[in-house]
Design a protein around this motif. Sequence first.
Motif, PDB file in Angstrom:
ATOM      1  N   ASN A   1       0.836  -1.192   0.000  1.00 25.77           N
ATOM      2  CA  ASN A   1       0.000   0.000   0.000  1.00 25.77           C
ATOM      3  C   ASN A   1       0.877   1.250   0.000  1.00 25.77           C
ATOM      4  N   LYS A   2       0.797   2.031  -1.064  1.00 26.93           N
ATOM      5  CA  LYS A   2       1.678   3.193  -1.228  1.00 26.93           C
ATOM      6  C   LYS A   2       1.405   4.255  -0.181  1.00 26.93           C
ATOM      7  N   THR A   3       0.151   4.476   0.164  1.00 20.79           N
ATOM      8  CA  THR A   3      -0.200   5.525   1.122  1.00 20.79           C
ATOM      9  C   THR A   3       0.361   5.211   2.509  1.00 20.79           C
ATOM     10  N   THR A   4       0.143   3.991   2.975  1.00 19.65           N
ATOM     11  CA  THR A   4       0.591   3.642   4.323  1.00 19.65           C
ATOM     12  C   THR A   4       2.113   3.587   4.418  1.00 19.65           C
ATOM     13  N   THR A   5       2.774   3.081   3.385  1.00 16.60           N
ATOM     14  CA  THR A   5       4.241   3.032   3.432  1.00 16.60           C
ATOM     15  C   THR A   5       4.849   4.426   3.376  1.00 16.60           C
ATOM     16  N   THR A   6       4.243   5.330   2.606  1.00 16.53           N
ATOM     17  CA  THR A   6       4.739   6.710   2.548  1.00 16.53           C
ATOM     18  C   THR A   6       4.559   7.408   3.890  1.00 16.53           C
ATOM     19  N   MET A   7       3.368   7.244   4.480  1.00 14.10           N
ATOM     20  CA  MET A   7       3.128   7.828   5.806  1.00 14.10           C
ATOM     21  C   MET A   7       4.088   7.242   6.841  1.00 14.10           C
ATOM     22  N   GLY A   8       4.280   5.938   6.795  1.00 14.09           N
ATOM     23  CA  GLY A   8       5.191   5.293   7.734  1.00 14.09           C
ATOM     24  C   GLY A   8       6.616   5.785   7.589  1.00 14.09           C
ATOM     25  N   ALA A   9       7.092   5.944   6.350  1.00 15.69           N
ATOM     26  CA  ALA A   9       8.452   6.423   6.117  1.00 15.69           C
ATOM     27  C   ALA A   9       8.628   7.851   6.621  1.00 15.69           C
ATOM     28  N   LEU A  10       7.626   8.714   6.401  1.00 15.50           N
ATOM     29  CA  LEU A  10       7.708  10.095   6.884  1.00 15.50           C
ATOM     30  C   LEU A  10       7.726  10.160   8.408  1.00 15.50           C
ATOM     31  N   ILE A  11       6.865   9.357   9.031  1.00 20.13           N
ATOM     32  CA  ILE A  11       6.816   9.332  10.501  1.00 20.13           C
ATOM     33  C   ILE A  11       8.153   8.869  11.068  1.00 20.13           C
ATOM     34  N   LEU A  12       8.701   7.786  10.522  1.00 20.78           N
ATOM     35  CA  LEU A  12       9.964   7.259  11.021  1.00 20.78           C
ATOM     36  C   LEU A  12      11.121   8.232  10.801  1.00 20.78           C
ATOM     37  N   SER A  13      11.088   8.976   9.702  1.00 25.62           N
ATOM     38  CA  SER A  13      12.147   9.965   9.440  1.00 25.62           C
ATOM     39  C   SER A  13      12.125  11.074  10.487  1.00 25.62           C
ATOM     40  N   LEU A  14      10.937  11.583  10.798  1.00 27.30           N
ATOM     41  CA  LEU A  14      10.812  12.625  11.829  1.00 27.30           C
ATOM     42  C   LEU A  14      11.188  12.073  13.199  1.00 27.30           C
ATOM     43  N   VAL A  15      10.768  10.846  13.454  1.00 28.60           N
ATOM     44  CA  VAL A  15      11.085  10.211  14.738  1.00 28.60           C
ATOM     45  C   VAL A  15      12.589  10.082  14.919  1.00 28.60           C
ATOM     46  N   PHE A  16      13.286   9.664  13.873  1.00 24.76           N
ATOM     47  CA  PHE A  16      14.737   9.497  13.959  1.00 24.76           C
ATOM     48  C   PHE A  16      15.436  10.841  14.188  1.00 24.76           C
TER      49      PHE A  16
END
Length: 368
Positions: free
Chosen positions: A25-40
């Motif tokens: 799912n492109k939407t969920t993976t994109t959201m997940g990648a953005l969240i993890l980038s900010l978290v890091f």
Amino acid sequence: MAQRNCLSSVNSTFPNAGNETIVDNKTTTTMGALILSLVFLLGFPGNLFIIWSILARARKHSVTTLLILNLAIADGSLMALTPFFIVYLVMKKWVFGKVMCKILFYLCLANMYASIQLIMLMSVYRLVAVLWPQRISVITGRRTVMRVLAVVWVLVMVASIPALIFREARCKGPISVCDSFHDKDSDVVLQYTLELVLGFLIPYGVIVVSYICILRRIRRTKFNRRIRSEKLILAIVLTFCLFWLPYHVINMVQVTWALYPHGPVKDKLGDIWYKSRAVTSSIAFISSCANPVLYFFAGKSYIRREGLAFMARLFEGAGIDSGTRKSRQNSQNSRDKDKDAGSVMLKDKEPDSVTNSSSNAKPVKNGK
């Protein structure tokens, strides 16, 4: 090369290769990648700063400070793993091999368990300090605390073993994915029920009971000392619950899916957890970067006076054992004052008794 191997073994390795994967799912993976980038970006340097503040700047290591140090180590370790998962979500395939698939998810689960168990220990320690302050000295010894922390980490490592057993890198369709693969539905129930019970229900049950008892004692005795540190730890508890709850809800959905008989409801449940797993797992990572932000706002009054040591001063102020020692010292001082006051009263009475005895003796002398 890995993709070619997957293409050549679609039918033999994974029979239902046409099924959707958790990274499709492109939407969920994109959201997940953005969240993890900010978290890091927030969490990794933030937790390193906490560790440095305690080890290099804190003058005293109270029990609360040691628990916060271990919590920062667990959160910082989790933050160090996020770049691997960002790559996984962006590329939508696992490129790090089978061994790293098991190791990375094992470390993730271990740090999740460690975080909640350490927060539970904070709550239990507060409970003992508030309800039985006279016994707090029994558990504040450095050797006792270190032993308890060692036992917690060993239990956490043992409880995370299912990640090594069920997590595998396999071909699913034309790509390689790192996912939990189960031969039987009972394996799904075992893995995720264990995570739910050990990582949420038991520790949060203890935490809720502890804070109910603490708040009842505070309300009954009007115990207003250390309310600031109580609010800080309560904020840590609520933050962890807020960000990990969606993950455990999806775990419950997947367990229900495994137990449900075949049909449209089972298909719907499977669709929910497949599409939600990437986002809820990424949201869970936020809890590990939220604590440094909470500490910053809690200790901002120290910044102008203490500079980079502001967080160390905050943790020293949050240590309940120092406050307990002060209360015991204050009570001892008050008892000493009472003794001094009593001795002064006795001294004041002595001249009167001397005067009375002399006055009583005078008539005898005159009688002579």
